[in-house]
Design a protein around this motif. Sequence first.
Motif, mmCIF file in Angstrom:
data_model
loop_
_atom_site.group_PDB
_atom_site.id
_atom_site.type_symbol
_atom_site.label_atom_id
_atom_site.label_comp_id
_atom_site.label_asym_id
_atom_site.label_seq_id
_atom_site.Cartn_x
_atom_site.Cartn_y
_atom_site.Cartn_z
ATOM 1 N N TRP A 113 -32.023 -5.675 15.782
ATOM 2 C CA TRP A 113 -31.765 -7.107 15.916
ATOM 3 C C TRP A 113 -31.649 -7.707 14.518
ATOM 4 N N ASN A 114 -30.828 -8.734 14.386
ATOM 5 C CA ASN A 114 -30.674 -9.395 13.088
ATOM 6 C C ASN A 114 -30.768 -10.905 13.244
ATOM 7 N N ARG A 115 -30.448 -11.622 12.181
ATOM 8 C CA ARG A 115 -30.668 -13.067 12.118
ATOM 9 C C ARG A 115 -29.388 -13.812 12.479
ATOM 10 N N GLU A 116 -29.373 -14.352 13.677
ATOM 11 C CA GLU A 116 -28.194 -15.075 14.169
ATOM 12 C C GLU A 116 -28.252 -16.540 13.757
ATOM 13 N N HIS A 117 -27.181 -17.014 13.090
ATOM 14 C CA HIS A 117 -27.024 -18.443 12.801
ATOM 15 C C HIS A 117 -26.336 -19.080 13.998
ATOM 16 N N VAL A 118 -27.079 -19.834 14.800
ATOM 17 C CA VAL A 118 -26.493 -20.459 15.986
ATOM 18 C C VAL A 118 -25.403 -21.450 15.563
ATOM 19 N N TRP A 119 -25.687 -22.274 14.543
ATOM 20 C CA TRP A 119 -24.591 -23.011 13.894
ATOM 21 C C TRP A 119 -23.991 -22.022 12.897
ATOM 22 N N ALA A 120 -22.850 -21.453 13.237
ATOM 23 C CA ALA A 120 -22.255 -20.400 12.420
ATOM 24 C C ALA A 120 -22.140 -20.845 10.969
ATOM 25 N N GLN A 121 -22.637 -19.992 10.045
ATOM 26 C CA GLN A 121 -22.689 -20.391 8.638
ATOM 27 C C GLN A 121 -21.307 -20.637 8.043
ATOM 28 N N SER A 122 -20.262 -20.053 8.642
ATOM 29 C CA SER A 122 -18.904 -20.293 8.136
ATOM 30 C C SER A 122 -18.392 -21.686 8.488
ATOM 31 N N HIS A 123 -19.032 -22.350 9.451
ATOM 32 C CA HIS A 123 -18.642 -23.723 9.809
ATOM 33 C C HIS A 123 -19.305 -24.685 8.815
#
Length: 267
Positions: A113-123
């Motif tokens: 499992w890894n660290r998901e950015h729910v607000w995508a960091q590319s946005h």
Amino acid sequence: MPATHTRRRRFLALTASALLAGLALPTATASPAAATTTAYDDTYYADAIGKTGTALKDSLHTIISDQTTISYSAVWNALKVTDQDPNNSNNVKLLYSGISRSKSLNGGNTGNWNREHVWAQSHGDFGTSAGPGTDLHHLRPEDVQVNSIRGNKDFDNGGSSFTNSGGSLTDSNSFEPRDAVKGDVARMILYMAVRYEGDDSWPDLEPNDAVTNGSVPYMGRLSVLKQWNDEDPPDSFEERRNEVIYDSYQGNRNPFIDHPEWVESIW
């Protein structure tokens, strides 16, 4: 026929008609979101109580911007606490898939499992620097492959299932989380929109009703996120998580977990 019999027949006919009409009524829609706690209204939220619209958003921004930031490496251990499986203290609960996985399996390989950015960091291109890139209020543990499938897609209804989806769906330009966390996702996105307003060197993050936002600092689809906030109110897992982040890590809260009705008040 006696008048009393006529009146009785008419009464029974009207009663039957009313019952049949009741059976034809559509299924009730979700009730509007309501406060889950008022424990912090006289203290933490004191300056926001009674406000609506832009005034409420501005007040909440000031309140939740008083925040301690952590490093991206520190997020690993923090998530092992904030997202601990309530049924197995050795595991974390993965957001989109709902899988319970060993805390020790954090990393970048298949099965980790890894660290998901729910607000995508590319946005908004904020990366993983301390600030929006490490804000625990929108960082969650997720299966490496599921995280990759979500990518930087906006949120919307519809799509197809995939391996370890847990009920989540995806298509070419959007992602729909499983029902049990739809409201969680909505409240995380809207927290980010209030916390990061472009006045502290970070991008001004805002929700909109699009699903093709790419690298601009917007995230959609707002109308669907509002619906999810109503349909999936905060549960004990989400409320506990808010407390742990507030007490042990950042010193700030997600106001939409405490007051989900504020979503409608602002947007």
